[in-house]
Structure formats: structure tokens, C-alpha cells
Design an enzyme around this catalytic site. Sequence first.
Site, PDB file in Angstrom:
ATOM      1  N   ARG A  54     -58.916  -6.583  -6.669  1.00 49.61           N
ATOM      2  CA  ARG A  54     -59.917  -5.662  -7.251  1.00 49.61           C
ATOM      3  C   ARG A  54     -59.629  -5.460  -8.741  1.00 49.61           C
ATOM      4  NH1 ARG A  54     -59.337  -0.430  -6.609  1.00 49.61           N
ATOM      5  NH2 ARG A  54     -58.823  -0.469  -4.403  1.00 49.61           N
ATOM      6  N   TYR A 106     -84.548  -1.333 -20.982  1.00 53.77           N
ATOM      7  CA  TYR A 106     -84.602  -1.702 -19.572  1.00 53.77           C
ATOM      8  C   TYR A 106     -84.775  -0.415 -18.750  1.00 53.77           C
ATOM      9  CZ  TYR A 106     -83.369  -3.137 -14.936  1.00 53.77           C
ATOM     10  OH  TYR A 106     -83.401  -3.327 -13.586  1.00 53.77           O
ATOM     11  N   ASP A 179     -77.109  -3.682 -25.360  1.00 55.70           N
ATOM     12  CA  ASP A 179     -77.557  -4.561 -24.275  1.00 55.70           C
ATOM     13  C   ASP A 179     -78.145  -5.794 -24.953  1.00 55.70           C
ATOM     14  OD1 ASP A 179     -78.944  -5.913 -22.298  1.00 55.70           O
ATOM     15  OD2 ASP A 179     -79.644  -4.090 -21.293  1.00 55.70           O
ATOM     16  N   LYS A 204     -79.190 -12.753 -15.805  1.00 55.80           N
ATOM     17  CA  LYS A 204     -80.277 -13.407 -16.564  1.00 55.80           C
ATOM     18  C   LYS A 204     -79.764 -14.715 -17.168  1.00 55.80           C
ATOM     19  CE  LYS A 204     -82.046  -9.389 -15.532  1.00 55.80           C
ATOM     20  NZ  LYS A 204     -82.614  -9.170 -14.224  1.00 55.80           N
TER      21      LYS A 204
HETATM   22  C1  LIG Z   1     -82.235  -6.083 -20.393  1.00 57.14           C
HETATM   23  C2  LIG Z   1     -81.645  -5.752 -19.063  1.00 57.14           C
HETATM   24  N1  LIG Z   1     -80.546  -5.001 -18.999  1.00 57.14           N
HETATM   25  C3  LIG Z   1     -79.978  -4.683 -17.823  1.00 57.14           C
HETATM   26  C4  LIG Z   1     -80.520  -5.100 -16.624  1.00 57.14           C
HETATM   27  C5  LIG Z   1     -79.858  -4.739 -15.330  1.00 57.14           C
HETATM   28  O1  LIG Z   1     -79.153  -5.841 -14.849  1.00 57.14           O
HETATM   29  P1  LIG Z   1     -78.879  -6.145 -13.301  1.00 57.14           P
HETATM   30  O2  LIG Z   1     -80.205  -6.344 -12.636  1.00 57.14           O
HETATM   31  O3  LIG Z   1     -78.012  -7.360 -13.364  1.00 57.14           O
HETATM   32  O4  LIG Z   1     -78.165  -4.955 -12.754  1.00 57.14           O
HETATM   33  C6  LIG Z   1     -81.664  -5.881 -16.638  1.00 57.14           C
HETATM   34  C7  LIG Z   1     -82.272  -6.336 -15.352  1.00 57.14           C
HETATM   35  O5  LIG Z   1     -83.439  -6.645 -15.278  1.00 57.14           O
HETATM   36  C8  LIG Z   1     -82.245  -6.221 -17.879  1.00 57.14           C
HETATM   37  O6  LIG Z   1     -83.365  -6.962 -17.953  1.00 57.14           O
END
Ligand SMILES: Cc1ncc(COP(=O)(O)O)c(C=O)c1O
Length: 382
Positions: A54, A106, A179, A204
Amino acid sequence: MKTNHPSPQPSTLAAQGLGWTDATTGAVVLPIQPATTFIRDPDNQYRRGRSYARADNPGYDQPEALLTALEGGAASLLLSSGMAAATNVFRALPTGAHIVAPTVMYWALRRWIGNHAAEGHIAANFVDTSSLDALNTAVVPGRTRLVWIETPANPLWSVTDIAEAAEIAHGAGALLAIDSTAATPVLTRPIELGADIVMHSATKYLNGHSDVIAGTLTAARDDEFWQRLVAGRASGGAILGNMETYLLMRGMRTLFLRVERASHSAQLVAAAMARHPRIAEVLYPGLPGHPGHAIAARQMKGGFGGMLSIRVKGGETAAITTAARVELWKRATSLGGVESLIEHRASVEGAGTPVPSDLLRLSVGIEDPQDLIDDLDQALTA
Ligand SMILES: Cc1ncc(COP(=O)(O)O)c(C=O)c1O
């Protein structure tokens, strides 16, 4: 990577997974190590550095080291999802800490931050971070601990100036976390522009094949806050499985090819949509008319990414009908995979979304770009 070449390019590092090979067999792909626990030395020490998976998963070493190299950071962490990565950052803040985050970002993370603040853990201000004035007004020197940005930001693809945001955050005594999922380390290296923490939904582009949910964090410095994030993963337990880790590492080897192709195709799709009589507006930082184009051109190198949105004339019904008529594009959420996706974003985000109801979000994959344009054209004009 051990080589006589002075400094291999990031695309070389990615393609060869830093050149790591298996010391025992010479295999050019590292084996999956499923063990959850590791032998303690007879004198009660753990000299090999690992006790329990872990905290100490050997499968993480290569993808974390590669990501650290691609981002130009000090250290990286793999986590079980992008949300796990992002929430690990907010949970590491002291209770009551003030944070600033974008109004358009997001949506599931924006909602989580709002709930986390409503529960009294932090105080959150949501502002248009693409406006430096708004950002400057929102930070409270001495009180703001974190500024969170996303650029280009889902799903309007607004652009925040990373270097300026870093200056504002640091001027107030706060960290800048970003992000960078849509930009990827292929196009933008936020740490070089002053960011302290870089987060990716590795679901992604980093993985790129729509078959792994994963998240990453990379730090500019291995400092006290970073160690809180390391401890947050180990004790919080949001770890990535071994098979997912292997698939992510495999995906990252083709990251540059995929992102370069998707960016090139997205630019062509955006230009074709901008000329289309059935389209009211195209949101893509690569178009000269986009309000964030000049900043994006400075901080994104080699393309503007594979994500864009189109606003269909005729409103919500026309948009949903267009999505219903495409044949090659897949009607699905998510982004950054090899296959192109189309999504009526307001339907996903629901009431209170800042997303216009005539907007379709497009994730451009690696198919032939003209096929993608032709498919959109027939769906728009049918
Ligand atoms: C720009 C962005 N940040 C964060 C996330 C969250 O990621 P996850 O779905 O891997 O938890 C997403 C998911 O669509 C995203 O598009």
C-alpha cells in the site's frame, strides 16, 4: 536512462520507459509484481526499502519516475483515480484553509470542493481564474493556502496563464496546483512555469486507451507538503492496482504520438467546424479568435490539445440530435482515448451547470481526421 546522449528528449524517455529493463532477465518490459508484502531482514530492518505494497509498490517506480521526468518535477505519485489524486491535495490542507478554484472546471471536482467546504473543512472561493484581476482579488495574503487551476479547462477550454497564476498564488503565500489533464506533459510543463503541484486524470491521455482509471500528482519539490500527500495515499489507501499500473505504463510509452496526432487532428476539426454553417461557435484554444489563444500559444508547445467544444445552431435539441446522428464518434463521457468521443455536456452536469445547453464536447482521437470531420458534417446537415 543510461546513455551517452547528453539528454534524451522527453518523447525518447517515454517511448523507452526511461530505458529501464529487468535486471534478472533483460526483458525490455518490467514484470508485474503482485506481492502485497516484503521480507524483513533477520535483524528486523527493511534494507530493501519496502514493507507493504500500500505504501511501497515496486510497480509504481517506473511510471512515477517517467512522469517526474516528463513534468520536470521532484517526485510523483500514482493514485486510484484523478479524483483520488485531486482530493488527496485538498485533504492535506489544514482545517479552515482558504482555497481559490475556477468557476468552470471538471464539474465533479468542483462539486466535491464545494461539499468539502460546506462541511467546514476548507473555505473555498470559485472565480474565473482566466481573469488575473479576479484571481488577484480572490486570494487573501497570509490566509489562502492553495490556488487550484485547470487549463485548458473543461468544457469551455478557457485558458489560465500558469506563470501569472503562480506569481499571484506565491505572492499571497499560497501553493499553485494545476489540473493539467487536457494539456498533458507533452504540450505544457507547468512546474517550469511556477506550479507547485501538477495533477492528471491519468484515465485520459496518460493511459490513452479508455481502459484504466488512474490519477497522478507531481511535485516541484519534495517538501513537507509533498510528504503529506505521500502519507495521504499510503494511509488513505487510494492506490492503483498492479494491472492498471502496468497498462498505464504501457500507455505512457505512446503518449507523445497520441497527443501529437490528437492535437493536429483537433486543430483540423476545429477549423472545419468554425467554417460550418450549422455551428454557432467553436471553443478551442488553437483558434486565433479564442480569448485564451495568445496565452495558450505561450504555454502550450507543439499543439493545443485534442479537446474542443462546438455550439450547435438550434440549441439543445439540435445538439442532442447531432450527437445522435454521428456514426464514427462514440457518444460517451471521458476523454483522451484513441477513439473520438462526443458528449452533450450539460446533460451530464445537470442543474446549475455553467455549460450552455447547445454545447457538444469533442475528444479527438487518433483516427483519420477527415473521417471525423465528414462524420460531424453529415450529422450536422442530415
Ligand atoms: C480534467 C479532469 N480532471 C479530473 C478528472 C477526474 O478524473 P478520474 O475520472 O480519473 O477520477 C476528469 C475526469 O473526467 C477530468 O476530465
